[in-house]
Design an enzyme around this catalytic site. Structure first.
Site, PDB file in Angstrom:
ATOM      1  N   ARG A 306       0.019   4.183   0.835  1.00 43.75           N
ATOM      2  CA  ARG A 306      -0.536   2.845   0.882  1.00 43.75           C
ATOM      3  C   ARG A 306      -0.238   2.274   2.329  1.00 43.75           C
ATOM      4  NH1 ARG A 306      -1.864  -1.686  -1.899  1.00 43.75           N
ATOM      5  NH2 ARG A 306      -2.206  -0.465  -3.908  1.00 43.75           N
ATOM      6  N   GLU A 711       1.797  -9.040  -4.645  1.00 44.19           N
ATOM      7  CA  GLU A 711       2.173  -8.643  -3.247  1.00 44.19           C
ATOM      8  C   GLU A 711       1.613  -9.177  -1.925  1.00 44.19           C
ATOM      9  OE1 GLU A 711       1.428  -4.574  -4.929  1.00 44.19           O
ATOM     10  OE2 GLU A 711       3.266  -3.844  -4.061  1.00 44.19           O
TER      11      GLU A 711
HETATM   12  N1  MTE Z   1       7.509 -12.160  -8.464  1.00 38.46           N
HETATM   13  C1  MTE Z   1       8.843 -12.392  -9.048  1.00 38.46           C
HETATM   14  N2  MTE Z   1       9.377 -13.647  -9.407  1.00 38.46           N
HETATM   15  N3  MTE Z   1       9.590 -11.594  -9.491  1.00 38.46           N
HETATM   16  C2  MTE Z   1       9.407  -9.855  -9.151  1.00 38.46           C
HETATM   17  O1  MTE Z   1      10.097  -9.133  -9.540  1.00 38.46           O
HETATM   18  N4  MTE Z   1       7.632  -8.561  -8.117  1.00 38.46           N
HETATM   19  C3  MTE Z   1       6.325  -8.587  -7.124  1.00 38.46           C
HETATM   20  C4  MTE Z   1       5.419  -9.585  -7.638  1.00 38.46           C
HETATM   21  N5  MTE Z   1       6.120 -11.016  -7.569  1.00 38.46           N
HETATM   22  C5  MTE Z   1       7.936  -9.914  -8.568  1.00 38.46           C
HETATM   23  C6  MTE Z   1       7.277 -11.016  -8.289  1.00 38.46           C
HETATM   24  C7  MTE Z   1       5.803  -7.151  -7.299  1.00 38.46           C
HETATM   25  S1  MTE Z   1       6.585  -6.031  -6.195  1.00 38.46           S
HETATM   26  C8  MTE Z   1       4.560  -6.944  -7.945  1.00 38.46           C
HETATM   27  S2  MTE Z   1       4.044  -5.476  -7.614  1.00 38.46           S
HETATM   28  C9  MTE Z   1       4.172  -8.126  -8.679  1.00 38.46           C
HETATM   29  O2  MTE Z   1       4.684  -9.303  -8.878  1.00 38.46           O
HETATM   30  C10 MTE Z   1       4.030  -7.322 -10.325  1.00 38.46           C
HETATM   31  O3  MTE Z   1       3.570  -8.425 -11.014  1.00 38.46           O
HETATM   32  P1  MTE Z   1       1.839  -8.467 -11.349  1.00 38.46           P
HETATM   33  O4  MTE Z   1       1.306  -7.186 -11.039  1.00 38.46           O
HETATM   34  O5  MTE Z   1       1.765  -9.048 -12.556  1.00 38.46           O
HETATM   35  O6  MTE Z   1       1.448  -9.354 -10.029  1.00 38.46           O
HETATM   36  C1  QUE Z   2       0.765   0.900  -5.385  1.00 37.69           C
HETATM   37  C2  QUE Z   2       1.906   1.106  -6.406  1.00 37.69           C
HETATM   38  C3  QUE Z   2       2.360   2.317  -6.724  1.00 37.69           C
HETATM   39  C4  QUE Z   2       1.501   3.474  -6.779  1.00 37.69           C
HETATM   40  C5  QUE Z   2       0.156   3.445  -5.908  1.00 37.69           C
HETATM   41  C6  QUE Z   2       0.268   1.963  -5.183  1.00 37.69           C
HETATM   42  C7  QUE Z   2       3.292   2.359  -7.806  1.00 37.69           C
HETATM   43  C8  QUE Z   2       3.669   3.392  -8.409  1.00 37.69           C
HETATM   44  C9  QUE Z   2       2.772   4.635  -8.368  1.00 37.69           C
HETATM   45  C10 QUE Z   2       3.103   5.999  -8.922  1.00 37.69           C
HETATM   46  C11 QUE Z   2       2.422   7.364  -8.454  1.00 37.69           C
HETATM   47  C12 QUE Z   2       2.555   8.150  -9.117  1.00 37.69           C
HETATM   48  C13 QUE Z   2       3.232   8.421 -10.223  1.00 37.69           C
HETATM   49  C14 QUE Z   2       3.826   7.300 -10.664  1.00 37.69           C
HETATM   50  C15 QUE Z   2       3.782   6.050 -10.089  1.00 37.69           C
HETATM   51  O1  QUE Z   2       1.873   4.522  -7.540  1.00 37.69           O
HETATM   52  O2  QUE Z   2       4.033   1.150  -7.979  1.00 37.69           O
HETATM   53  O3  QUE Z   2       4.448   7.590 -11.866  1.00 37.69           O
HETATM   54  O4  QUE Z   2       3.288   9.482 -10.858  1.00 37.69           O
HETATM   55  O5  QUE Z   2       4.787   3.400  -9.363  1.00 37.69           O
HETATM   56  O6  QUE Z   2      -0.871   2.089  -4.345  1.00 37.69           O
HETATM   57  O7  QUE Z   2       2.572  -0.128  -6.562  1.00 37.69           O
HETATM   58 MO1  MOS Z   3       5.603  -4.013  -6.674  1.00 38.12          MO
HETATM   59  S1  MOS Z   3       6.403  -2.938  -5.190  1.00 38.12           S
HETATM   60  O1  MOS Z   3       4.119  -2.747  -6.641  1.00 38.12           O
HETATM   61  O2  MOS Z   3       6.422  -3.371  -8.147  1.00 38.12           O
END
Ligand code: MTE
Ligand code: QUE
Ligand code: MOS
Length: 760
Positions: A306, A711
């Site tokens: 990524r 994100e």
């Molecule tokens: N917001 C809160 N309040 N708490 C969290 O842990 N995680 C973030 C984001 N916003 C998070 C958050 C991350 S890393 C992700 S990937 C997304 O929420 C996941 O939720 P969604 O896919 O439902 O947006």
């Molecule tokens: C973004 C993400 C994830 C990702 C790829 C993205 C992520 C994640 C995985 C992943 C990849 C391979 C696996 C697995 C998980 O890829 O959160 O179990 O075998 O868990 O672009 O956020």
């Molecule tokens: Mo968010 S880092 O893809 O849980």
């Protein structure tokens, strides 16, 4: 009050029950670990005889007591559940302990004798890189010819940039409770973003089929990526102990332990070279990224991938050549953290944008605008995906106006002329964030919709609520797609025995994937019910409308039946009131070897501007004002989306300016608690904070025309760091590297150019 409101109200009163708040069965035991004090070493002897005799201690287990496999991992099985011959980081678990109380376990820990022969750890990425310490192949991308690009450039700059580590600091620490059942199955309640992976790891460790492991996740106290793989620890440890002792076992890490053991955001050392013209346009960009991945692979390959897919951020770069290395070190295994590698490579290209501005004398916002992807030309990413629906230019025009950018740059310059010790700086940072798991098969999800005879509805889906508002958004989807009031809808907690094979709630795709699955299930159920209605009420099927829990025909809207009445009749007519559906995101693929493909379903765009004031005597800064314009299509919930944007911005500004993890020369984390690790507080948010949703760009292929939000807005926090860099230029004309986080110390070093060299 509907369930969403009720949940929110009790959450605000502190009534949400995390794992530690659950009612415990009275035979419950508490799980603890015995940890390594060395970053690298060979285990020579373990003696638990005396410890075993401590009153109220019920079990002490080593890897030899694991019935199944001791190795786990999301992608590569390279992580021991309990250390075997070697310990590989400080805090690594060697033994598991089940006890009636914390004091009993701690007494046992003092009586456990483990002899470890200390070995020389690798703690530095550069050392790891030189040794070629890569657990999987480095990633590369080449597009165009960078040498040619550098050759024809008016300027070529080179430099190094370090971006730091970051602790997730979720409010609820890692925790799980496992309850063995008399029928040989086990129930696991886990604070996890990926209950399915918890299930798989437990299945391998206990040699028990997945179907016998029921994994349930209710609302968790934050994850931010830190509870994807890192939740496996407590889940598998409590399950091993519960299985061994045949009683429920709960484990809740304390904050120190959590910070010591669990993985964090990858620190990255970037060496870059950029070639550009006098007008500020980039011709070529090459970079080497060294990722400190910690002791195991974890999700690092996907994270680095990524990074690679975001090293362009929002800019068209005619030629690119980048190499990204996974460097193994003797630290906890770094892992997913909001942005998933993108913030690190975006930081590098944004730093370059500021440098281009400094070298050419062109305002940095103008430089950025000149490099933005085009709408119909200059619109292909280095990895080959066409950047469709690009609105970054429109956002730029609008934010430039609403933030009063040009006037404020003028005033700031005036201010800086007359102010000796306080200097102001400003920076604009855009984002283009790709939405989808780049590991294509993860882009799938399912939902189950069950209606009762009274017309009320329960919905099961695979996503985890972690504070991001998923359940509220799913409630909106159900209510609007069904035409039923929220009072009659219940979103259930995540249960892997109901919805199997879920992906992690991650990559910002939670509401997209699960929302689509729910919609499909509703469509099917409604379709079947409409057949029944059409037949029994003699309405044309296409005329049937469901609205606010009433059903009527468009042809004769005065006659309305409550849903409950019609559903009761459907039940009596033996129509099934339950429906399941499956969704997969279409058209996604990526070939890692050649770094080409279409990894994203779509992109999210946005733009931010921050102005800061830096005190050059103390290195302290404050954020005077931040403006954000962000595109979420037609928002599924405007308040939630605004909260996500604000939270993500603040979280990144912490990473970028104050959060610092310090290790000593032996690899011991010195900042394993909030007294030495500073996250942003209420006083650290912008004094004037203006977050706006861009409402002119609905996403027709999205769920209810929405775009993901979780994100992407994290990136905006970088504007604080770069505004500080901008302010420094007004104080110290000499160029000076400003690594991230720009702590007070680093700001002062930069202000007085105490940085030894910009080269390393
Ligand atoms: N917001 C809160 N309040 N708490 C969290 O842990 N995680 C973030 C984001 N916003 C998070 C958050 C991350 S890393 C992700 S990937 C997304 O929420 C996941 O939720 P969604 O896919 O439902 O947006
Ligand atoms: C973004 C993400 C994830 C990702 C790829 C993205 C992520 C994640 C995985 C992943 C990849 C391979 C696996 C697995 C998980 O890829 O959160 O179990 O075998 O868990 O672009 O956020
Ligand atoms: Mo968010 S880092 O893809 O849980």
């Amino acid at each position: 009050m509907d369930q969403s409101l009720k949940r929110t109200a009790s959450h605000l009163k502190g009534e949400t029950r995390y794992i530690d708040d659950l009612d415990k069965p009275n035979n419950v035991l508490y799980g603890f670990i015995y940890r390594s004090n060395f970053a690298y070493g060979k285990i020579e002897k373990i003696d638990i005889e005396e410890a075993k005799r401590v009153k109220d201690v019920f079990a002490i287990l080593s890897y030899k007591d694991i019935p199944g496999k001791n190795f786990m991992g999301a992608v590569f099985d390279d992580e021991p559940i309990l250390a075997e011959e070697h310990v590989e980081f400080i805090g690594q678990a060697i033994l598991l302990i089940a006890a009636k109380s914390k004091s009993a376990a701690f007494e046992a820990i003092t009586k456990i004798k483990v002899d470890i022969k200390e070995l020389e750890p690798v703690l530095d990425v550069e050392e790891s890189y030189t040794k070629g310490n890569f657990p999987f192949d480095p990633l590369h991308i080449v597009s165009g010819d960078v040498e040619e690009g550098f050759a024809k450039s008016d300027f070529v700059i080179e430099g190094v940039l370090n971006t730091g580590c970051q602790e997730h600091f979720y409010l609820e620490t890692q925790a799980a409770m496992s309850v063995p059942k008399p029928d040989g199955t086990i129930l696991v309640k886990t604070s996890s973003q990926n209950p399915s992976e918890n299930q798989l790891i437990i299945s391998h460790a206990l040699k028990l089929e997945s179907s016998k492991i029921e994994v349930v996740t209710d609302i968790i106290g934050g994850g931010f990526g830190g509870k994807e793989t890192q939740s496996n620890w407590c889940a598998v440890w409590t399950s091993l102990l519960a299985n061994h002792c045949a009683v429920p076992v709960i484990m809740v890490m304390d904050r120190r332990e959590d910070m010591l053991i669990t993985g964090k955001r990858h620190p990255v050392k970037t060496t870059y070279k950029a070639g550009f013209n006098k007008n500020g346009r980039l011709n070529a960009y090459s970079a080497k990224f060294l990722f400190d991945i910690g002791f195991s692979a974890d999700l690092s390959r996907s994270i680095i991938e990524r990074s690679l897919l975001h090293l362009d951020n929002s800019y068209y770069i005619p030629s690119v050549k980048c190499d990204l290395y996974p460097c193994r070190t003797n630290k906890p295994s770094n892992t997913a953290f909001r942005g998933f590698g993108a913030p690190q490579s975006i930081a590098a290209i944004e730093y370059v944008m500021e440098e281009i501005s400094r070298v050419t004398g062109i305002d940095a916002a103008v430089v950025r605008n000149r490099n933005f992807y085009g709408k119909s030309v200059r619109n292909t990413a280095p990895y080959g995906q066409k950047i469709k629906d690009n609105i970054i230019g429109d956002l730029y025009k609008e934010l430039l106006k609403t933030s009063d950018y040009k006037q404020r740059v003028k005033s700031l310059k005036e201010f800086n002329k007359s102010s000796k010790w306080k200097k102001r700086g400003i920076s604009m940072v855009p984002v283009k964030f790709g939405i989808s798991f780049t590991t294509s098969f993860l882009n799938q999800g399912a939902a189950l919709v069950n209606m009762y005879k009274d017309g009320s509805l329960v919905v099961h889906q695979g996503g985890v609520e972690m504070g991001q508002g998923l359940y509220d958004k799913m409630m909106n989807v159900v209510s609007r797609e069904f035409g039923i009031t929220k009072e009659s809808v219940r979103i259930c907690s995540t249960n892997i025995s109901v919805i199997p094979n879920t992906s992690a709630t991650a990559a910002s795709t939670g509401s997209d994937i699960n929302g689509h699955a729910i919609k499909l299930a509703i469509d099917r159920l409604k379709n079947r019910l409409n057949d029944f209605i059409s037949l029994n009420y003699s309405w044309g099927k296409e005329d049937i409308v469901w609205e606010n829990s009433f059903i009527f025909s468009k042809k004769n809207p005065e006659i309305r039946y409550p849903i409950s009445e019609i559903i009761k009749n459907a039940y009596l007519a033996q129509v099934s009131l339950s429906e399941q559906a499956y969704y997969k995101t279409p058209g996604i693929h990526f070939d890692r070897v050649i770094a080409r493909g279409n990894p994203f379903y779509y992109y999210v765009f946005g733009l931010s501007v921050s102005e800061v004031e830096v005190d050059m005597l103390t290195g302290a800064h404050k954020i005077i004002r931040t403006d954000i314009l962000h595109d979420v299509g037609e928002s599924l919930d405007k308040l939630i989306d605004k909260g996500q944007i604000e939270g993500a911005f603040v979280q990144c500004s912490g990473w970028a300016t104050m959060e610092e993890l310090v290790y000593n020369s032996k690899g011991a984390l010195l900042t394993a608690s909030p007294d030495s690790y500073k996250i942003p507080g209420i006083a650290d948010i912008p004094q004037d904070f203006r977050v706006n949703l861009y409402e002119k760009n609905p996403f027709n292929a999205g769920i209810l025309k929405s775009r993901a939000v979780g994100e992407p807005p994290f990136i905006y926090g970088l504007s604080v760091w770069l505004a500080i860099k901008n302010a420094l230029i007004y104080f110290n004309k000499k160029s000076c590297r400003l690594d991230l986080p720009a702590t007070k110390e680093k700001i002062l070093k930069c202000a007085y150019s105490y940085v030894e060299s910009d080269k390393n």
